[in-house]
Design an enzyme around this catalytic site. Structure first.
Site, PDB file in Angstrom:
ATOM      1  N   ARG A   1       0.842  -1.191   0.000  1.00 53.03           N
ATOM      2  CA  ARG A   1       0.000   0.000   0.000  1.00 53.03           C
ATOM      3  C   ARG A   1       0.878   1.241   0.000  1.00 53.03           C
ATOM      4  O   ARG A   1       2.023   1.207   0.406  1.00 53.03           O
ATOM      5  CB  ARG A   1      -0.915  -0.020   1.230  1.00 53.03           C
ATOM      6  CG  ARG A   1      -1.950  -1.143   1.145  1.00 53.03           C
ATOM      7  CD  ARG A   1      -3.079  -0.973   2.127  1.00 53.03           C
ATOM      8  NE  ARG A   1      -2.607  -0.843   3.491  1.00 53.03           N
ATOM      9  CZ  ARG A   1      -2.909   0.184   4.281  1.00 53.03           C
ATOM     10  NH1 ARG A   1      -3.661   1.172   3.848  1.00 53.03           N
ATOM     11  NH2 ARG A   1      -2.446   0.219   5.511  1.00 53.03           N
TER      12      ARG A   1
ATOM     13  N   ARG B   1      -1.347   4.192  20.719  1.00 46.65           N
ATOM     14  CA  ARG B   1      -0.840   5.428  21.297  1.00 46.65           C
ATOM     15  C   ARG B   1       0.378   5.112  22.175  1.00 46.65           C
ATOM     16  O   ARG B   1       0.334   4.200  22.988  1.00 46.65           O
ATOM     17  CB  ARG B   1      -1.921   6.109  22.119  1.00 46.65           C
ATOM     18  CG  ARG B   1      -1.561   7.516  22.396  1.00 46.65           C
ATOM     19  CD  ARG B   1      -2.721   8.258  22.988  1.00 46.65           C
ATOM     20  NE  ARG B   1      -2.209   9.467  23.600  1.00 46.65           N
ATOM     21  CZ  ARG B   1      -2.829  10.119  24.537  1.00 46.65           C
ATOM     22  NH1 ARG B   1      -3.976   9.705  24.975  1.00 46.65           N
ATOM     23  NH2 ARG B   1      -2.282  11.197  25.025  1.00 46.65           N
TER      24      ARG B   1
ATOM     25  N   LYS C   1       3.963  -7.367  11.943  1.00 46.66           N
ATOM     26  CA  LYS C   1       3.146  -7.587  10.740  1.00 46.66           C
ATOM     27  C   LYS C   1       3.431  -8.950  10.109  1.00 46.66           C
ATOM     28  O   LYS C   1       4.563  -9.277   9.785  1.00 46.66           O
ATOM     29  CB  LYS C   1       3.424  -6.472   9.730  1.00 46.66           C
ATOM     30  CG  LYS C   1       2.574  -6.564   8.467  1.00 46.66           C
ATOM     31  CD  LYS C   1       2.506  -5.232   7.763  1.00 46.66           C
ATOM     32  CE  LYS C   1       1.886  -5.344   6.389  1.00 46.66           C
ATOM     33  NZ  LYS C   1       1.654  -4.054   5.772  1.00 46.66           N
TER      34      LYS C   1
END
Ligand code: BTN
Length: 337
Positions: free
Chosen positions: A134, A334, A199
């Site tokens: 992407r 976060r 990932k």
């Protein structure tokens, strides 16, 4: 024999992980020893480690487990209703590019299979020279180390109806892999599969066509299987392989088959029921559900709590401003970056 066929033949010989002399390979292929040597050099550029020992010959340490096209083709024809045709290529620029090219040249032909709305074609590659991710990123695609494939099909739906499909595909893939994995695999909106924040797979959905009429959908999946650290030197994020997490021994072809059979069902369920069919599974599959995240959008970072996804696949965050909905952006935990 074309060069690619000679390379394929050499890889098949060396797949057993044993030494094979240059002469025996040359004899089998009907070429010279120096031609074998040149082809081995080419194979090494595909990030395959090939030992070359004087007096012994060539060897691929640990061998290779090649994807079995015949097995996939036979099984898919028996089990599936949408994905009926699969081709396994030794090397290609990109499986996504390959299917897009085929569609462009064939979709206008009256006899083309693509005109059948219940027809999907799959292209699997052992190696990609220009695998793409992407946002214009490169997808690292060493030979035989991972799974790289694209599914292409034409839909009687316009592009606007496809919003949730890409998310449904990611969720479906996540569920399939969780059947084999002894660690939970989660989805990071919109299309990354993570294990322990590393990932494992990425999905690239590309669509072309009309807004309201037919469209061509090209779903590309890259799944890390048994990639070596050396092969992944250029990857700038934490990544993980599936193979070491398997709860039972499965070949690459078996995993590939399971993925394709489940994706067949996912796509059909989506076409029948839409994204609402998948939505209830989001809280369980999302890597960051109910967690404090940062969404990176151009020139801005938005903080909020991930509270779900919309019918059209958009991400819902509870921010200081209230509930906000986002159609693009890069999510991270976060404090994680
Ligand atoms: C991502 O950036 O996370 C998406 C990666 C998609 C990679 C796959 S590999 C098979 C197909 N062919 C490509 O060139 N890209 C996709």
């Amino acid at each position: 024999m074309k060069t690619i066929e000679k390379i394929q033949a050499i890889l098949t010989i060396l797949a057993d992980g044993e030494f094979h002399s240059g002469q025996s390979i040359a004899d089998e292929l009907g070429i010279s020893r120096s031609a074998v040597w040149k082809l081995i050099k080419k194979i090494q550029t595909w990030q395959v480690e090939v030992y070359s020992v004087t007096g012994k010959g060539y060897k691929i340490p640990n061998g290779l487990e090649l994807i079995d096209e015949q097995f996939l083709q036979t099984e898919l024809q028996q089990k599936n209703s949408l994905i009926k045709q699969v081709e396994v290529l030794t090397s290609i620029d990109s499986t996504a590019e390959h299917l897009a090219r085929e569609w462009k040249t064939q979709s206008n032909e009256k006899t083309s299979d693509w005109s059948d709305s219940s027809y999907a074609r799959v292209c699997v590659a052992e190696h990609q020279t220009a695998g793409r991710g992407r946002k214009g990123r490169t997808w690292v695609s060493p030979f035989g180390a991972n799974l790289y494939f694209s599914i292409g099909f034409q839909l009687p739906l316009g592009l606007t109806a496809l919003g949730g499909l890409s998310l449904a595909v990611g969720m479906g893939l996540c569920q399939t892999l969780n059947c084999f994995s002894n660690k939970p695999i989660k989805i990071k909106w919109p299309n990354d599969l993570l294990v322990n924040q590393h990932k494992m797979a990425g999905i690239l959905v590309e669509a072309s066509g009309d807004t309201n009429d037919t469209s061509f959908l090209n779903i590309g999946v890259g799944l890390n299987w048994d990639m070596q650290t050396k092969q992944a030197e250029t990857i700038e994020q934490d990544w993980a392989n599936l193979k070491p997490l398997l709860s039972k021994r499965l070949s690459r072809s078996q995993v590939m088959l399971a993925i394709l059979c489940d994706l067949d069902k996912t796509i059909q369920s989506y076409l029948q029921h839409g994204f609402s069919f998948f939505m209830p599974n989001w809280p369980e599959l999302s890597a960051f559900y109910q967690q404090s995240v940062v969404l990176d959008v151009p020139n801005k970072k938005i903080q909020g709590i991930e509270i779900g996804v919309e019918q059209n696949g958009a991400l819902k965050l509870q921010t200081k401003q209230g509930v906000e909905v986002f159609h693009s952006g890069e999510v991270s935990l976060r404090g994680a970056t």
